[in-house]
Design an enzyme around this catalytic site. Structure first.
Site, PDB file in Angstrom:
ATOM      1  N   LYS A  61       0.824  -1.219   0.000  1.00  0.00           N
ATOM      2  CA  LYS A  61       0.000   0.000   0.000  1.00  0.00           C
ATOM      3  C   LYS A  61       0.860   1.272   0.000  1.00  0.00           C
ATOM      4  CE  LYS A  61      -3.699  -2.278   2.659  1.00  0.00           C
ATOM      5  NZ  LYS A  61      -2.961  -3.479   3.112  1.00  0.00           N
ATOM      6  N   ILE A  65       5.514  10.568  -2.048  1.00  0.00           N
ATOM      7  CA  ILE A  65       5.645  11.474  -3.185  1.00  0.00           C
ATOM      8  C   ILE A  65       5.931  10.650  -4.444  1.00  0.00           C
ATOM      9  CG2 ILE A  65       6.390  13.403  -1.736  1.00  0.00           C
ATOM     10  CD1 ILE A  65       9.252  12.884  -2.736  1.00  0.00           C
ATOM     11  N   GLN A 193     -12.563  -6.369  10.435  1.00  0.00           N
ATOM     12  CA  GLN A 193     -13.018  -5.814   9.172  1.00  0.00           C
ATOM     13  C   GLN A 193     -14.516  -5.579   9.230  1.00  0.00           C
ATOM     14  OE1 GLN A 193     -11.291  -8.714   6.409  1.00  0.00           O
ATOM     15  NE2 GLN A 193      -9.779  -7.173   5.841  1.00  0.00           N
TER      16      GLN A 193
END
Length: 238
Positions: A61, A65, A193
């Site tokens: 993930k 920049i 979750q």
């Protein structure tokens, strides 16, 4: 469709992975390597899994920049992984840079890894998104916005909840890849979750790939659990 079932190797180290994979001798799996395992074992765990014949979704993930993400993706592509991801919140420039890095780093004669973006984590509720992240949209609107941005940036698809797949098919088309975690067998706890579904429900809603962790890795018999998930995912009646 079995190669579109991804098993999450959410283990702290290689020893646990080796022990788990003993249940799957002769099986070529599509596995997910996340932050915990990769940060502990480094690229060596990727080499080990590749030598075993497994496909790999490297789930890090990335969110930084553009230049940093480009360089990182160049390095990850050189490991011959099959799928990688970024956070869509990093923006279009960052996502385009990710693709550039993957193209530059891919091994000769091979296609670049599939690159997908995280829209919202499956642990994110709409209330949390509005109150803590500061996004004044519905969860569905926010996910659709990020998915559209992802497609426009040249990525292959997104990580999303199964419940969001039909809407994303409308917004981004049938070729857009949807990778859906939060998959549980009906008998399992949902744990941390919020937005979860069964393999059967994921198939009905049109997911491209499902990611399954605890239902398989924590099972008394992981191979049997894997076969059960696979049958439900593929719509096989036994």
């Amino acid at each position: 469709m079995s190669q579109s079932l991804i098993v999450a190797l959410d283990f702290p180290g290689k020893q646990d992975v080796e022990q788990f994979l003993r249940h799957f001798e002769g099986e070529e799996l599509f596995v997910k390597v996340g932050m915990e395992l990769f940060y502990k074992e480094g690229p060596a765990i990727i080499t080990y899994l590749k030598e075993k014949g497994h496909k790999i979704f490297l789930d890090l993930k990335l969110h930084d920049i553009p230049n940093t993400v480009k360089s990182a993706m160049r390095s990850l592509a050189s490991l011959d992984v099959d799928m990688v991801n970024v956070h869509a919140a990093g923006g279009s420039s960052m996502m385009k840079a990710a693709i550039e890095g993957l193209e530059e780093g891919k091994q000769e004669g091979k296609e670049r890894p599939i690159c997908i973006a995280v829209t919202q984590l499956t642990s994110t509720s709409e209330a949390m998104m509005k109150k803590e992240i500061g996004i004044e949209k519905t969860l569905e609107e926010a996910v659709a916005h990020y998915a559209k941005l992802t497609k426009e940036s040249g990525l292959d698809g997104v990580v999303c909840s199964t419940l969001e797949v039909p809407k994303l098919r409308e917004v981004c088309g049938d070729e857009f890849v949807t990778v859906t975690p939060g998959i549980r067998l009906a008998s399992d706890d949902v744990n941390d979750q919020v937005r979860v579904a069964t393999p059967k429900r994921a198939r009905e809603l049109g997911s491209s790939y499902i990611v399954v962790g605890r239902s398989i890795t924590k099972a008394e018999n992981p191979l049997e659990a894997y076969k059960t998930v696979k049958q439900q995912w593929e719509g096989v009646t036994v």
